[in-house]
Design a protein around this motif. Sequence first.
Motif, PDB file in Angstrom:
ATOM      1  N   VAL A   1       0.861  -1.186   0.012  1.00 25.79           N
ATOM      2  CA  VAL A   1      -0.115   0.116   0.118  1.00 25.79           C
ATOM      3  C   VAL A   1       0.811   1.259   0.177  1.00 25.79           C
ATOM      4  CG1 VAL A   1      -1.845   1.335   1.317  1.00 25.79           C
ATOM      5  CG2 VAL A   1      -2.075  -1.164   1.250  1.00 25.79           C
ATOM      6  N   CYS A   2       2.046   1.365   0.872  1.00 27.67           N
ATOM      7  CA  CYS A   2       2.698   2.548   1.176  1.00 27.67           C
ATOM      8  C   CYS A   2       4.263   2.481   0.534  1.00 27.67           C
ATOM      9  CB  CYS A   2       2.686   2.709   2.663  1.00 27.67           C
ATOM     10  SG  CYS A   2       0.991   2.774   3.561  1.00 27.67           S
ATOM     11  N   GLY A   3       4.685   1.292  -0.129  1.00 25.01           N
ATOM     12  CA  GLY A   3       5.931   1.303  -0.431  1.00 25.01           C
ATOM     13  C   GLY A   3       6.938   0.968   0.703  1.00 25.01           C
ATOM     14  N   ASP A   4       7.940   0.380   0.188  1.00 29.99           N
ATOM     15  CA  ASP A   4       9.160   0.104   1.225  1.00 29.99           C
ATOM     16  C   ASP A   4      10.051   1.152   1.384  1.00 29.99           C
ATOM     17  OD1 ASP A   4      10.808  -1.687   2.780  1.00 29.99           O
ATOM     18  OD2 ASP A   4      11.835  -2.637   0.835  1.00 29.99           O
ATOM     19  N   LYS A   5       9.565   1.924   2.428  1.00 33.93           N
ATOM     20  CA  LYS A   5      10.241   3.151   2.752  1.00 33.93           C
ATOM     21  C   LYS A   5      11.134   2.880   3.999  1.00 33.93           C
ATOM     22  CE  LYS A   5       6.318   6.251   1.578  1.00 33.93           C
ATOM     23  NZ  LYS A   5       5.465   7.120   2.222  1.00 33.93           N
ATOM     24  N   ASP A   6      11.878   4.057   4.172  1.00 37.09           N
ATOM     25  CA  ASP A   6      12.659   4.177   5.652  1.00 37.09           C
ATOM     26  C   ASP A   6      11.593   4.178   6.452  1.00 37.09           C
ATOM     27  OD1 ASP A   6      13.761   5.874   7.729  1.00 37.09           O
ATOM     28  OD2 ASP A   6      15.375   5.107   6.938  1.00 37.09           O
ATOM     29  N   ILE A   7      12.043   3.362   7.826  1.00 40.17           N
ATOM     30  CA  ILE A   7      10.850   3.338   8.668  1.00 40.17           C
ATOM     31  C   ILE A   7      10.483   4.832   9.333  1.00 40.17           C
ATOM     32  CG2 ILE A   7      11.366   0.870   9.332  1.00 40.17           C
ATOM     33  CD1 ILE A   7      13.126   1.927  11.805  1.00 40.17           C
ATOM     34  N   THR A   8      11.458   5.669   9.419  1.00 37.33           N
ATOM     35  CA  THR A   8      11.055   6.995   9.853  1.00 37.33           C
ATOM     36  C   THR A   8      10.295   7.779   8.754  1.00 37.33           C
ATOM     37  OG1 THR A   8      13.343   7.911   8.849  1.00 37.33           O
ATOM     38  CG2 THR A   8      13.215   6.841  11.375  1.00 37.33           C
ATOM     39  N   SER A   9      10.064   7.311   7.530  1.00 40.20           N
ATOM     40  CA  SER A   9       9.573   8.052   6.653  1.00 40.20           C
ATOM     41  C   SER A   9       8.356   7.781   6.494  1.00 40.20           C
ATOM     42  CB  SER A   9      10.240   7.893   5.096  1.00 40.20           C
ATOM     43  OG  SER A   9      11.493   8.154   5.044  1.00 40.20           O
ATOM     44  N   TYR A  10       7.578   6.676   7.123  1.00 39.82           N
ATOM     45  CA  TYR A  10       6.189   6.339   7.173  1.00 39.82           C
ATOM     46  C   TYR A  10       5.222   7.658   7.853  1.00 39.82           C
ATOM     47  CZ  TYR A  10       6.870   1.928   5.239  1.00 39.82           C
ATOM     48  OH  TYR A  10       7.408   1.090   4.301  1.00 39.82           O
ATOM     49  N   THR A  11       4.219   8.045   7.454  1.00 41.70           N
ATOM     50  CA  THR A  11       3.375   8.980   8.284  1.00 41.70           C
ATOM     51  C   THR A  11       2.087   8.646   8.472  1.00 41.70           C
ATOM     52  OG1 THR A  11       2.355   9.818   6.057  1.00 41.70           O
ATOM     53  CG2 THR A  11       4.583  10.913   6.415  1.00 41.70           C
ATOM     54  N   LYS A  12       1.313   9.558   9.194  1.00 36.91           N
ATOM     55  CA  LYS A  12      -0.100   9.070   9.593  1.00 36.91           C
ATOM     56  C   LYS A  12      -0.898   8.805   8.675  1.00 36.91           C
ATOM     57  CE  LYS A  12      -2.178   8.418  13.767  1.00 36.91           C
ATOM     58  NZ  LYS A  12      -1.585   7.194  14.517  1.00 36.91           N
ATOM     59  N   SER A  13      -0.897   9.653   7.433  1.00 41.71           N
ATOM     60  CA  SER A  13      -1.597   9.175   6.376  1.00 41.71           C
ATOM     61  C   SER A  13      -1.206   7.795   5.548  1.00 41.71           C
ATOM     62  CB  SER A  13      -1.307  10.164   5.386  1.00 41.71           C
ATOM     63  OG  SER A  13      -0.135  10.440   4.805  1.00 41.71           O
ATOM     64  N   ASP A  14      -0.179   7.469   5.914  1.00 43.10           N
ATOM     65  CA  ASP A  14       0.316   6.292   5.384  1.00 43.10           C
ATOM     66  C   ASP A  14      -0.582   4.989   6.209  1.00 43.10           C
ATOM     67  OD1 ASP A  14       2.115   6.591   3.356  1.00 43.10           O
ATOM     68  OD2 ASP A  14       3.614   7.109   4.739  1.00 43.10           O
ATOM     69  N   ALA A  15      -0.393   5.309   7.571  1.00 45.60           N
ATOM     70  CA  ALA A  15      -1.078   4.447   8.613  1.00 45.60           C
ATOM     71  C   ALA A  15      -2.570   4.198   8.069  1.00 45.60           C
ATOM     72  CB  ALA A  15      -0.747   4.765   9.835  1.00 45.60           C
ATOM     73  N   ASN A  16      -3.002   5.508   7.855  1.00 51.72           N
ATOM     74  CA  ASN A  16      -4.428   5.399   7.690  1.00 51.72           C
ATOM     75  C   ASN A  16      -5.067   4.737   6.310  1.00 51.72           C
ATOM     76  OD1 ASN A  16      -5.066   7.039   9.977  1.00 51.72           O
ATOM     77  ND2 ASN A  16      -5.003   9.039   9.006  1.00 51.72           N
ATOM     78  N   ALA A  17      -4.164   5.243   5.410  1.00 48.10           N
ATOM     79  CA  ALA A  17      -4.197   4.472   4.195  1.00 48.10           C
ATOM     80  C   ALA A  17      -4.124   2.945   4.187  1.00 48.10           C
ATOM     81  CB  ALA A  17      -3.219   4.818   3.154  1.00 48.10           C
ATOM     82  N   PHE A  18      -3.150   2.582   5.123  1.00 43.83           N
ATOM     83  CA  PHE A  18      -3.040   1.012   5.418  1.00 43.83           C
ATOM     84  C   PHE A  18      -4.330   0.345   5.956  1.00 43.83           C
ATOM     85  CE2 PHE A  18      -1.218  -2.183   8.292  1.00 43.83           C
ATOM     86  CZ  PHE A  18      -1.000  -3.270   7.399  1.00 43.83           C
ATOM     87  N   ARG A  19      -4.686   1.096   7.101  1.00 49.27           N
ATOM     88  CA  ARG A  19      -5.960   0.737   7.431  1.00 49.27           C
ATOM     89  C   ARG A  19      -7.376   0.760   6.772  1.00 49.27           C
ATOM     90  NH1 ARG A  19      -8.333   5.594  10.306  1.00 49.27           N
ATOM     91  NH2 ARG A  19      -8.617   6.273   8.226  1.00 49.27           N
ATOM     92  N   ASP A  20      -7.466   1.490   5.787  1.00 47.38           N
ATOM     93  CA  ASP A  20      -8.576   1.794   4.617  1.00 47.38           C
ATOM     94  C   ASP A  20      -8.234   0.470   3.941  1.00 47.38           C
ATOM     95  OD1 ASP A  20      -9.134   3.680   6.089  1.00 47.38           O
ATOM     96  OD2 ASP A  20      -8.552   5.222   4.559  1.00 47.38           O
TER      97      ASP A  20
END
Length: 391
Positions: free
Chosen positions: A136-155
């Motif tokens: 869903v969000c890509g293989d990012k650096d763990i510090t680069s994920y945002t709250k919008s990434d987490a919400n998109a993951f939930r959805d």
Amino acid sequence: MLETKTAPYTFVKLGIYYFSRRVPSDLSHHYNASRIMYSLRTKSGAVAASRAQRAAQQLDEHWYHLRIRDVDLPGMHLLRRQSHPPSGVAMVARDVVHDAISLSEAVRIYLRLKGQGRPVTFQRAAERSCGYVIDVCGDKDITSYTKSDANAFRDDLIKRGLAGSSITRVFGTVRSVINFAASEVGVEMTNPFGKVYYDRNAGVTSRAALPLEVVRSLQAECRKLDDDLRWLVAIASDTGMRLAEVAGLLKEDIKLDHPIPHIVVQEHPWRRLKTAGSTRMVPLVGAALWAAHRVHKSVTQSDFAFPRYCSPNKTNANSASAALNKWMKPQVPQKCTMHSFRHSMRDRLRAVECPADIVDQIGGWQTEGVGHGYGDGYPLEVLAKWMKAAT
């Protein structure tokens, strides 16, 4: 000293299994002996195989780190140390930047350090849950994920049709992987996958308890068919044990020569327990006592009580669940499964006014309150009294 076929890296002396492995020649300078040997403290081939395999894996991991430590850093001769800046150049303060670590790398660190000796489901859960994030969000650096990434993951998880309880497990695994990897590389961060809102009860169906008359009917069928599958059902029906707890038993866990016949529920390398409180002794009464005698009399070629579903590497509780639920389905009310025996046992103990903390001890449920963590719990005689009353 010959290695046994059933348990690699072991030999038997006076009936006891011993671990034995030669120290690699390139690491011999780290040891004062050429071979590592010690007692595995068991006469069971299955237990010895599992313990030896775990020891071998731990040694392989340790030897890998020893070899890495013994090798010079590649390019060491090219490094330069500059204690003073060039003339005329001002010193500029800079923030220390950590080495980037992607989520896929975080999973590898997590499994390498925490996955030793864990069941294959532990690895699958970490890889599957974090794989969803990467999809869903890509293989990012763990510090680069945002709250919008987490919400998109939930959805996305909701769109996949996962129940609230399943979403909770997935988020819990992702948080654990990220927090552990961040700690390992020395990164302080706020995990965006924490405190994400969703309906935790969505799609969650409650399991129904089996009525007592249905339990009795199933037990009568078990005695009639009298095979290993029905012995498993019978033990679960009058102990309230979890299916995996029964399927992963050794015969020596079933104590029939004790004044109070009982089962010792304890963790094994092939079957972990759900909680720390799950370690317990459960008295054998009724159909469970009958089935325990049948197991001891009939299972002669294995240390496992139910070798159909158990091996030194794992307990296949899912296969047992599928087979037994299929057999039970025409005979039980809708929504009732093997797990319903646990609900029924709690109701049966309530019906005879058994104290709640004794009910918790029998079923391996967590009892709330700090005080309940003190002492060894109720003696077997007290548990047996209430179990007989509920049978």
